[in-house]
Design a protein around this motif. Structure first.
Motif, short mmCIF file in Angstrom:
data_model
loop_
_atom_site.label_atom_id
_atom_site.label_comp_id
_atom_site.label_asym_id
_atom_site.label_seq_id
_atom_site.Cartn_x
_atom_site.Cartn_y
_atom_site.Cartn_z
N GLU A 51 8.61 -9.65 -12.38
CA GLU A 51 9.97 -8.47 -12.68
C GLU A 51 9.72 -7.95 -13.61
OE1 GLU A 51 13.58 -8.30 -14.94
OE2 GLU A 51 11.89 -9.47 -15.48
N GLN A 52 8.86 -8.11 -15.11
CA GLN A 52 8.65 -7.68 -15.75
C GLN A 52 7.93 -6.76 -15.55
OE1 GLN A 52 7.26 -11.13 -18.02
NE2 GLN A 52 8.54 -11.27 -19.75
N ARG A 53 7.34 -6.56 -14.99
CA ARG A 53 6.17 -5.14 -14.96
C ARG A 53 6.74 -4.14 -14.09
NH1 ARG A 53 -0.26 -6.21 -13.62
NH2 ARG A 53 -0.17 -4.36 -14.42
N MET A 54 7.93 -4.49 -13.04
CA MET A 54 8.80 -3.94 -12.17
C MET A 54 10.06 -2.93 -13.78
SD MET A 54 9.16 -5.02 -8.26
CE MET A 54 10.11 -6.87 -9.07
N ARG A 55 10.41 -3.60 -14.56
CA ARG A 55 11.12 -3.29 -15.06
C ARG A 55 10.96 -2.82 -16.18
NH1 ARG A 55 12.91 -6.64 -19.18
NH2 ARG A 55 12.23 -8.35 -18.45
N TRP A 56 9.68 -2.96 -16.34
CA TRP A 56 8.80 -2.40 -17.65
C TRP A 56 8.62 -0.64 -16.93
CZ3 TRP A 56 9.82 -1.98 -22.26
CH2 TRP A 56 10.58 -3.27 -23.35
N GLY A 106 1.43 -1.17 0.18
CA GLY A 106 -0.23 0.08 0.22
C GLY A 106 1.38 1.55 -0.17
N GLY A 107 -0.20 2.29 0.42
CA GLY A 107 0.53 4.12 0.15
C GLY A 107 0.28 4.76 -0.98
N ASP A 108 0.54 6.50 -0.41
CA ASP A 108 -0.29 7.08 -1.41
C ASP A 108 -0.16 6.98 -2.78
OD1 ASP A 108 -0.80 7.81 0.76
OD2 ASP A 108 0.84 9.75 1.55
N GLY A 112 3.93 20.27 -11.65
CA GLY A 112 3.09 21.83 -11.91
C GLY A 112 1.73 21.37 -10.72
N ILE A 113 1.83 20.00 -10.80
CA ILE A 113 -0.13 20.12 -10.00
C ILE A 113 1.30 18.85 -8.51
CG2 ILE A 113 -1.42 17.76 -9.36
CD1 ILE A 113 -2.12 20.25 -11.38
N PHE A 114 2.39 18.67 -8.84
CA PHE A 114 3.28 17.65 -7.67
C PHE A 114 4.89 18.67 -7.73
CE2 PHE A 114 0.98 13.85 -9.54
CZ PHE A 114 0.38 13.50 -8.77
N LEU A 115 4.66 19.22 -6.67
CA LEU A 115 6.13 19.07 -6.04
C LEU A 115 7.03 18.46 -5.67
CD1 LEU A 115 4.96 21.08 -2.59
CD2 LEU A 115 5.33 22.63 -4.95
N ASP A 116 6.84 17.11 -5.37
CA ASP A 116 7.98 16.07 -6.27
C ASP A 116 6.94 15.18 -5.57
OD1 ASP A 116 8.82 15.77 -3.10
OD2 ASP A 116 9.17 17.42 -3.39
N LEU A 117 7.72 13.86 -5.98
CA LEU A 117 7.64 12.31 -5.46
C LEU A 117 9.10 12.08 -5.73
CD1 LEU A 117 5.63 11.08 -8.68
CD2 LEU A 117 4.91 11.89 -6.34
N ASP A 118 8.85 11.04 -4.15
CA ASP A 118 10.14 10.71 -3.33
C ASP A 118 10.36 8.70 -3.79
OD1 ASP A 118 8.55 9.34 -1.85
OD2 ASP A 118 8.63 11.22 0.01
N GLU A 119 11.54 8.32 -3.34
CA GLU A 119 12.21 6.99 -3.69
C GLU A 119 11.32 6.18 -2.69
OE1 GLU A 119 15.79 4.55 -2.67
OE2 GLU A 119 16.33 6.48 -2.09
N GLY A 120 10.72 7.03 -2.42
CA GLY A 120 9.40 5.58 -1.34
C GLY A 120 7.62 5.95 -2.15
N ASP A 121 7.70 6.54 -2.47
CA ASP A 121 6.42 6.61 -3.12
C ASP A 121 6.30 5.75 -5.21
OD1 ASP A 121 4.85 9.05 -2.70
OD2 ASP A 121 6.18 10.04 -3.16
N ILE A 122 8.11 5.84 -5.69
CA ILE A 122 8.79 5.33 -6.48
C ILE A 122 8.62 3.55 -5.61
CG2 ILE A 122 10.45 4.46 -8.00
CD1 ILE A 122 8.79 8.03 -8.48
N ASN A 123 9.21 3.49 -5.32
CA ASN A 123 8.83 1.91 -4.24
C ASN A 123 7.50 1.24 -3.93
OD1 ASN A 123 12.02 1.47 -3.90
ND2 ASN A 123 11.89 2.58 -1.83
N GLU A 124 6.41 2.23 -4.00
CA GLU A 124 5.18 2.48 -3.88
C GLU A 124 4.35 1.51 -5.39
OE1 GLU A 124 4.47 5.04 0.23
OE2 GLU A 124 3.47 5.16 -2.13
#
Length: 314
Positions: free
Chosen positions: A288-293, A184-186, A244-256
């Motif tokens: 693995e494929q889904r994460m890699r692509w 889970g996560g934002d 413009g909508i997001f100020l930023d996304l961090d590494e935690g967001d990418i991991n989610e």
């Protein structure tokens, strides 16, 4: 995940279809067995992997016709469902990024604006096609679409006949986390919406019409799904830079996002359902494929890099 408090999200194309009956596909949530879609009978008659569903009977002609069996939605010139405004009552109070930071409905609307802005610029530039924006429709229980009637257990999906994205918002906690064991996560829902919007881009580009084989580790269906993951990565890359909508996304967001991609890989779904891993039954690709692509789209940021249909190795 931080929203720009000054961002205007009043134009987000999100509506709500309200509560429908739970008669289609049986009551309550369950973990469907992995499998391909069977033609005919509407969404409820499909054997599906829960999440990221592309309806097989809408693929053969590039999404110009819907499936039988459902009452369907009347689709206007802009592709919005009859009776639903671009901003439904549920989302009318969502006007700014400050609202998105405080309200999950407004966060959904902000993501819709971000996706539309990104593909409005990127699709003509890289694909030579103007964007006809998709609308996101939330529902509870079940919903009628141009592809048939869908219940909550279908999970989020894109209907080519309506050119709309549908999701029951209880899916993320009830199924993705509760049944499939995702963390889970934002940023989980934004990743899902990015994937589904990717299917809309495929529809506009005519890619859906290239789907001929429905199952197998190198099938067209798998290539279509992995490309949608790659498109989600492309949008995430742009949002990470502050769109413009997001100020930023961090590494935690990418991991989610990566954890969600891993959770719905065909191999993991097969294991979760108590079966053995059988690549010949795959319709969406391995974890693995889904994460890699996804990361290919994130790192490269181009439609060319996401051309899974030309890739020799998936």
């Amino acid at each position: 995940m931080r929203f720009n408090p000054k961002a205007d999200i009043s134009r987000g194309r999100v509506g709500d279809a309200g509560r429908g009956s739970r008669g289609t596909g049986g009551g309550g949530m369950r973990l469907p067995m992995p499998g391909g879609a069977k033609a005919g009978g509407g969404v409820g008659g499909l054997v599906i992997i829960v999440l990221f569903v592309v309806l097989t009977q809408c693929l053969g002609d590039g999404g110009t016709t819907g499936a039988g069996g459902g009452t369907g939605l009347d689709v206007g010139q802009q592709g919005t469902a009859a009776g639903l405004q671009a901003d439904g009552e549920r989302y009318a109070h969502c006007q700014s990024g400050a609202d998105a930071a405080e309200d999950v409905d407004c966060a959904r609307k902000a993501v819709a604006v971000s996706l539309e802005d990104y593909w409005t610029a990127t699709l003509p530039e890289q694909g030579g096609t103007d964007l006809a924006p998709a609308q996101i429709i939330t529902f509870t229980g079940s919903v009628d679409t141009g592809c048939g009637q869908a219940s909550s257990q279908v999970g989020p999906f894109y209907c080519p006949a309506d050119q709309q994205i549908f999701l029951d918002t209880t899916f993320f906690t009830d199924v993705l986390e509760g049944q499939l064991g995702g963390e889970g996560g934002d940023f989980v829902e934004p990743y899902v919406l990015g994937h589904e919007y990717g299917h809309h881009i495929q529809n506009l580009l005519g890619t859906m019409g290239r789907v001929r084989t429905q199952q197998g580790p190198e099938s067209d269906a798998v290539r279509l799904e992995l490309q949608a993951d790659c498109f989600a990565g492309m949008w995430t890359r742009d949002a990470s830079d502050g769109d413009g909508i997001f100020l930023d996304l961090d590494e935690g967001d990418i991991n989610e996002a990566l954890d969600s991609a891993k959770t719905v890989g065909d191999d993991r779904m097969q294991q979760q359902s108590g079966g053995r891993v059988d690549p010949e039954g795959w319709t969406h690709g391995s974890s693995e494929q889904r994460m890699r692509w996804f990361m290919t789209g994130y790192d490269k940021g181009t439609l060319r890099a996401c051309d899974t249909f030309s890739a020799k190795q998936l």
